[in-house]
Design an enzyme around this catalytic site. Structure first.
Site, mmCIF file in Angstrom:
data_model
loop_
_atom_site.group_PDB
_atom_site.id
_atom_site.type_symbol
_atom_site.label_atom_id
_atom_site.label_comp_id
_atom_site.label_asym_id
_atom_site.label_seq_id
_atom_site.Cartn_x
_atom_site.Cartn_y
_atom_site.Cartn_z
ATOM 1 N N ARG A 143 0.655 -1.275 0.081
ATOM 2 C CA ARG A 143 -0.066 -0.019 0.035
ATOM 3 C C ARG A 143 1.040 1.245 -0.037
ATOM 4 N NH1 ARG A 143 -4.629 -0.261 4.408
ATOM 5 N NH2 ARG A 143 -2.516 -0.232 5.601
ATOM 6 N N ASP B 115 5.606 -23.975 6.008
ATOM 7 C CA ASP B 115 6.349 -24.104 7.456
ATOM 8 C C ASP B 115 7.544 -24.095 7.324
ATOM 9 O OD1 ASP B 115 7.252 -25.160 9.515
ATOM 10 O OD2 ASP B 115 5.353 -25.701 10.146
ATOM 11 N N HIS B 116 8.480 -22.753 7.632
ATOM 12 C CA HIS B 116 9.643 -22.730 7.039
ATOM 13 C C HIS B 116 10.831 -23.944 8.018
ATOM 14 C CE1 HIS B 116 10.322 -20.263 10.956
ATOM 15 N NE2 HIS B 116 11.383 -20.513 10.721
ATOM 16 N N GLU C 50 14.355 -21.079 22.482
ATOM 17 C CA GLU C 50 14.818 -19.777 21.976
ATOM 18 C C GLU C 50 15.195 -18.785 22.856
ATOM 19 O OE1 GLU C 50 12.308 -18.647 18.225
ATOM 20 O OE2 GLU C 50 10.661 -19.256 19.625
ATOM 21 N N ASP D 28 1.669 -21.114 17.888
ATOM 22 C CA ASP D 28 2.691 -20.443 17.431
ATOM 23 C C ASP D 28 3.924 -21.461 16.858
ATOM 24 O OD1 ASP D 28 4.380 -18.225 16.224
ATOM 25 O OD2 ASP D 28 5.792 -18.472 18.024
ATOM 26 N N HIS E 288 5.384 -26.106 13.389
ATOM 27 C CA HIS E 288 6.830 -26.638 13.275
ATOM 28 C C HIS E 288 7.173 -27.771 13.965
ATOM 29 C CE1 HIS E 288 7.206 -22.507 11.803
ATOM 30 N NE2 HIS E 288 7.525 -21.918 12.765
ATOM 31 N N LYS F 213 10.201 -19.621 24.962
ATOM 32 C CA LYS F 213 11.160 -18.423 24.675
ATOM 33 C C LYS F 213 12.061 -17.971 25.854
ATOM 34 C CE LYS F 213 8.454 -16.825 20.660
ATOM 35 N NZ LYS F 213 9.272 -17.129 19.762
#
Ligand code: BG6
Length: 489
Positions: A51, A178-179, A217, A236, A241, A336
């Site tokens: 945009r 899904d990386h 992480e 998440d 994953h 995390k």
């Protein structure tokens, strides 16, 4: 550098959300690295669509800065950035209105190249974009769309999203990323399982005591608190994953390495998952770093929700009800602000049935560790005799298949997950992408777990900043006389 670059056909890749975070951090630097590797054919175009009112020159500057900031060592070492920027175009477009669509359609007209449309935008816009691609004649049979997670937040929303996309595109045109599936070691996991005779006979509950999957992480959630507080670690990370990792570890050998053969087998695993009992779930929320609350605040402060009940850590004991795995628990955890960034899959084999070495009282187990990040590699722990005199004393040593040592580290071309996956889209290979039924089955298993803790008003347990998660997660394994693997790099 040894690299076998498989050429792809000329393509146009349109990135909706071309000025956004994902495009700048991952997609554009990834494309540049493939360009440097010689994989992007002359004449290919990358078209940013968003945009913000920019012209192509301004957008090229944005791309330049993104690559300089996020490209990494391989991009820094490549001096073809100006050539790459010549491939870049930009259109100002409104996903929810018709502004800009004629310009895009004109740009795409009259070429017979591969057309791919990357939806690097909020899922709320997927339907609007798909509809307008169709309306403007851009959804022909050869076109591909790439969609990012989150793919729904439960079964109902995922189904609705699948239905919307299916109105305009066939399943073989839809690439759900899904990386984790693009990570080097995740693919190596399939090579190790299905390229060797050694493991398959042992790959079942008769010989495997349990399996652990850890994705730890060190990062927190600052900067994306709104999204995360509505999602939590289960939505998440686990639904996608970790579920994908579990599928690759647990699935039956597919008849061939083709998209549907692989995805059929993964789907069977998801459908064989048992519901998870509440005492097999530990949820946690990280605390602030003592003395450094400003820089490293608690989860609740980071998401600006002092009463948040969303988990930033979760550990689960999962059972798969089929012949291969009944009786072997799968322990998965992710969180995390933990001690280390470390992702690892560990297959712990059973004890030998009988110990013939009287001097040795120890317990020796073969352990296969597949390390995803940060250091990729595979290690198999085996028991040998401790060298030298002193009787039959046994020790455990690692048989190291770490690529950097086995192969010449400088000779390996490290390809980021996004690079690999984008090239797979252009090649038309869906093996590493999720099919609609897989995503839905994963939500079907996830929903009751989340509904369960919502109904119980479950409050996540606090855990220390930089720790290995709530103590209860350790207790869950100790009750079964097992231990989590240490979280290390
Ligand atoms: C993303 C999650 O999908 O994966 C993030 O939304 C998470 O919360 C990230 O940090 C982890 O990816 P990686 O590749 O850094 O392990």
């Amino acid at each position: 550098m040894v690299s076998r670059v498989i050429p792809v056909d000329t393509f146009d890749l349109v990135i909706f959300g071309g000025t956004g975070d994902l495009a700048r951090r991952k997609i554009l630097p990834g494309l540049f690295r493939r360009f440097c590797a010689g994989q992007i054919p002359a004449g290919a175009r990358v078209i940013g669509a968003a945009r913000s009112a920019h012209n192509t020159d301004e957008y090229r500057q944005i791309v330049r800065e993104a690559i300089e900031e996020f490209g990494g060592a391989r991009a820094d070492a490549c001096d073809h950035l100006d050539d790459f920027l010549q491939m870049i175009e930009y259109v100002v477009i409104d996903a929810r209105g018709d502004d800009g669509w004629k310009e895009l359609a004109d740009l795409m007209a009259g070429t017979d190249r591969i057309e791919a449309y990357y939806f690097s935008v909020a899922p709320a816009l997927f339907g609007d974009i798909a509809k307008r691609l169709k309306k403007w004649g851009l959804a022909d049979a050869g076109a591909r769309i790439v969609v990012e997670k989150p793919f729904g937040r439960d079964l109902t929303t995922a189904r609705a999203l699948n239905k919307t996309l299916a109105t305009y595109f066939n399943e073989d045109q839809i690439y759900r990323i899904d990386h984790y599936l693009g990570k080097e070691t995740v693919q190596n996991l399939m090579a190790v399982r299905f390229g060797n005779m050694l493991f398959e006979p042992l790959w079942n509950s008769q010989y495997v005591d349990h399996i652990q999957i850890t994705v730890a992480e060190t990062v927190g959630v600052a900067g994306r608190g709104d999204y995360y507080d509505n999602a939590g670690a289960m939505r998440d990370m686990v639904q996608n994953h970790l579920m994908q990792l579990l599928c690759l570890i647990a699935m039956e050998p597919p008849a061939r390495f083709s998209p549907d053969a692989v995805r059929d087998e993964k789907l069977k695993v998801i459908r064989a998952l048992e519901p998870v009992e509440p005492h097999h779930i530990v949820r946690g929320q990280y605390q602030a770093e003592p003395g450094n609350e400003e820089q490293h605040p608690s989860y609740r402060t980071a998401v600006e929700n002092p009463r948040s009940r969303t988990e930033s850590f979760i550990a689960l004991r999962i059972e798969i009800s089929n012949w291969r795995w009944a009786g072997t628990p799968f322990y998965v955890r992710t969180g995390k602000r933990l001690a280390e960034r470390s992702s690892e899959i560990t297959v712990v084999f059973k004890d030998t049935p009988h110990n013939i070495f009287e001097e040795d009282a120890g317990r020796h187990r073969n352990v296969l560790s597949i390390h995803l990040q940060p250091n990729e590699g595979i290690t198999l722990g085996v028991t040998i005799k401790e060298p030298g005199p002193g009787g039959m004393r046994l020790i455990d040593v690692p048989l190291d298949m770490t690529f950097a040592e086995t192969l010449d580290a400088d000779e390996i071309e490290h390809v980021d997950a996004y690079e690999r996956l984008i090239m797979d889209v252009i090649r038309g290979n869906q093996t590493l992408f999720m099919r609609c039924d897989e995503v839905e089955a994963a939500w079907e298993w996830t929903d009751p777990i989340i509904e369960g803790w919502e109904a119980r008003n479950d409050v996540p347990r606090p855990y220390d900043f930089g720790s290995t998660g709530p103590i209860a997660a350790h207790e869950m394994l100790r009750r079964e006389k097992r231990e989590w693997r240490q979280v290390t790099e």
